[in-house]
Write a protein that holds these residues in place. Sequence first.
Motif, mmCIF file in Angstrom:
data_model
loop_
_atom_site.group_PDB
_atom_site.id
_atom_site.type_symbol
_atom_site.label_atom_id
_atom_site.label_comp_id
_atom_site.label_asym_id
_atom_site.label_seq_id
_atom_site.Cartn_x
_atom_site.Cartn_y
_atom_site.Cartn_z
ATOM 1 N N ILE A 79 8.650 -4.661 1.669
ATOM 2 C CA ILE A 79 7.271 -5.151 1.660
ATOM 3 C C ILE A 79 6.331 -3.967 1.785
ATOM 4 O O ILE A 79 6.393 -3.201 2.756
ATOM 5 N N ASP A 81 2.634 -2.384 2.236
ATOM 6 C CA ASP A 81 1.338 -2.680 2.845
ATOM 7 C C ASP A 81 0.369 -1.552 2.507
ATOM 8 O O ASP A 81 0.724 -0.377 2.616
ATOM 9 N N GLU A 83 -3.848 -0.539 3.226
ATOM 10 C CA GLU A 83 -5.130 -0.898 3.839
ATOM 11 C C GLU A 83 -6.271 -0.277 3.036
ATOM 12 O O GLU A 83 -6.329 0.935 2.844
ATOM 13 N N ASN A 122 -0.461 -11.048 -0.597
ATOM 14 C CA ASN A 122 -0.929 -11.504 0.705
ATOM 15 C C ASN A 122 -2.054 -10.581 1.156
ATOM 16 O O ASN A 122 -1.874 -9.364 1.235
ATOM 17 N N LYS A 132 -6.049 -5.676 4.396
ATOM 18 C CA LYS A 132 -4.693 -5.204 4.112
ATOM 19 C C LYS A 132 -4.054 -6.078 3.053
ATOM 20 O O LYS A 132 -4.088 -7.302 3.134
ATOM 21 N N SER A 134 -0.487 -6.938 1.076
ATOM 22 C CA SER A 134 0.968 -6.820 1.218
ATOM 23 C C SER A 134 1.651 -7.527 0.049
ATOM 24 O O SER A 134 1.200 -8.593 -0.376
ATOM 25 N N TYR A 165 5.605 0.926 3.960
ATOM 26 C CA TYR A 165 6.438 -0.206 3.588
ATOM 27 C C TYR A 165 7.402 -0.506 4.724
ATOM 28 O O TYR A 165 7.584 0.301 5.636
#
Length: 244
Positions: A79, A81, A83, A122, A132, A134, A165
């Motif tokens: 996953i 991520d 920001e 997401n 953020k 994801s 990640y």
Amino acid sequence: VRATIDVNVITTVNSCLKPNFQVTSLNPVIICVGCTSTNQNGSVDGDINTFANLSMPVGVGSYIQQRLTFPTPGQAGDIIDVELEVPVGILDISLLSNITLATYNGGAFNNDRIAVNNNLLNVQLLSGNRFKVSFPATTAFNELEIRLSGLATVVASVNIYDASYRFPNAVVTGATDPICSGGTATLTAASSGTESFTWYTVPTGGSPVSVTPTAQLNATTTFYLQSARGTCINTLRQAVTVTV
């Protein structure tokens, strides 16, 4: 029996899961007049309070982008991520079609470019205009690209704070059914990746424990599964609760 819900807030990320190098570039085909970038290394300096900025005039049919390189390659299912922040105006995620994300593996495009306003991603709203994004990687990767295009009429600037990640949660068996007081549980973990697993009774620190079987349990107990790939340890341990 009431269910236990664990909410994990990630405040620090292991360095092997964060990019440590960036390349900022412009569209090589269509000249991006007025495109600028500042503090380019702010996205890879390990400080969640600093950022790199990409900006360009509204309506310009070109792009500016930053590609971040991870020191440890990720795998399909991990996953990712990132920001971001829209530094001007009022944040409306639905309008951010001109900010896109894509992954690469060894310089090869993974054909997965997607806009941050896509419902498949997401999005978590943070403070102010910061948010953020994801999404799960569909294949192996070692680079993440954030691209800003000028075709939109609203947003033409983006701050890139950080990226990382994490490994996906393992599939755990042995904790579904309650056990009697004084009984034991046998927990097993499996993953589609190459992780190895270690069990603990605390979310950070502590000493490994055996769960095949566990010690006798007289009260509902939460165990924490740590996953690792070689020396790269996942940032968070996975909570697994055995109900007594």
